[in-house]
Design an enzyme around this catalytic site. Structure first.
Site, PDB file in Angstrom:
ATOM      1  N   PHE A  70       7.391  -2.916   1.023  1.00 39.16           N
ATOM      2  CA  PHE A  70       6.874  -4.274   1.271  1.00 39.16           C
ATOM      3  C   PHE A  70       7.437  -4.899   2.550  1.00 39.16           C
ATOM      4  O   PHE A  70       7.763  -6.081   2.596  1.00 39.16           O
ATOM      5  CB  PHE A  70       7.133  -5.166   0.050  1.00 39.16           C
ATOM      6  CG  PHE A  70       6.551  -4.585  -1.215  1.00 39.16           C
ATOM      7  CD1 PHE A  70       5.182  -4.513  -1.402  1.00 39.16           C
ATOM      8  CD2 PHE A  70       7.389  -4.050  -2.190  1.00 39.16           C
ATOM      9  CE1 PHE A  70       4.642  -3.930  -2.540  1.00 39.16           C
ATOM     10  CE2 PHE A  70       6.856  -3.473  -3.331  1.00 39.16           C
ATOM     11  CZ  PHE A  70       5.475  -3.405  -3.509  1.00 39.16           C
ATOM     12  N   ARG A  71       7.593  -4.041   3.550  1.00 42.52           N
ATOM     13  CA  ARG A  71       8.051  -4.484   4.885  1.00 42.52           C
ATOM     14  C   ARG A  71       9.507  -4.984   4.898  1.00 42.52           C
ATOM     15  O   ARG A  71       9.926  -5.634   5.849  1.00 42.52           O
ATOM     16  CB  ARG A  71       7.149  -5.594   5.455  1.00 42.52           C
ATOM     17  CG  ARG A  71       5.681  -5.229   5.469  1.00 42.52           C
ATOM     18  CD  ARG A  71       5.307  -4.482   6.746  1.00 42.52           C
ATOM     19  NE  ARG A  71       3.915  -4.118   6.758  1.00 42.52           N
ATOM     20  CZ  ARG A  71       3.452  -2.909   6.429  1.00 42.52           C
ATOM     21  NH1 ARG A  71       4.287  -1.940   6.066  1.00 42.52           N
ATOM     22  NH2 ARG A  71       2.175  -2.639   6.478  1.00 42.52           N
TER      23      ARG A  71
END
Ligand SMILES: Cc1cc2nc3c(=O)[nH]c(=O)nc-3n(C[C@H](O)[C@H](O)[C@H](O)COP(=O)(O)O)c2cc1C
Length: 204
Positions: A175-176
């Protein structure tokens, strides 16, 4: 898989990640983007191949009369970027640049395939070329000139060595929420492979 916790010496961590990239990248794990700065401060960027990485720094070879060559001779500082898609990792390296010595450049040039050595003579890298035929004529010219014996290294063809004053290691996270560690030489240390480095985790 190498860990990323900011505790490993950056030169060692680079070697580990490069070794893993050699295992997993489909081709050219040693390809890196090289950023230089022009006379007006405009950055320019292109890919080159890393041909030497040791305690002295990171070496690539090129034509000193090319755009990058001119920019580095006038403004000897560079940034390097490795991005390994198979591993979802990047490494950034920044630092001053010095010229590789003649003996070292000769040794590397002599290790290249004969056609590549002829190509180094034939290519007026980064200058305008009217048509492909003109390049092929120059290849034929130098192939004839050096038909027998050793092909010498052109005087304008050599290497540059980037002496790192900063590294950044980046690894993909879910998720970055990636991991990033920036390394700088410790206060009073000149950096380099034998020097002391400190790391700082950065927000992704
Ligand atoms: C994967 C890859 C590796 C390359 N390696 C080199 C290299 O080691 N040396 C080089 O002079 N050009 C290399 N090139 C070509 C450069 O990207 C560039 O086109 C050329 O050096 C001219 O750049 P300049 O006009 O900025 O000087 C490579 C290109 C690619 C795509």
């Amino acid at each position: 898989m190498a860990t990323l916790d900011g505790k490993t010496h950056p030169f060692q961590l680079f070697d580990r990640w490069m070794a893993e990239a050699r295992e997993s990248e489909p081709n050219d794990p040693n390809a890196m983007a090289l950023a230089t700065v022009g006379p007006d401060g405009m950055p320019s960027l292109r890919m080159v191949l890393l041909k030497g990485a040791d305690e002295r720094g990171f070496v690539f070879y090129s034509n000193y009369q090319s755009r990058k060559g001119g920019e580095l001779l006038a403004h000897p500082k560079a940034a390097l970027l490795f991005h390994w898609k198979s591993l979802r990792r990047q490494i950034r390296i920044e630092g001053p640049v010095e010229r590789v010595g003649d003996a070292e450049a000769d040794a590397y040039f002599d290790s290249r395939p004969r056609q590549s050595r002829i190509g180094a003579w034939a290519s007026r890298q980064s200058r305008p070329l009217e048509g492909r035929l003109d390049l092929e004529k120059r290849v034929a010219l130098y192939a004839a000139r050096y038909a027998a014996g050793r092909v010498p290294r052109p005087p304008y063809w050599s290497g540059f060595r980037v002496l790192p004053t900063a590294f950044e290691f980046w690894r993909d996270g879910a998720f970055r929420l990636h991991d990033r560690f920036r390394y700088r030489p410790e206060e009073g240390s000149e950096g380099g492979a034998a020097g002391r480095w400190c790391s700082q985790r950065l927000y992704p």
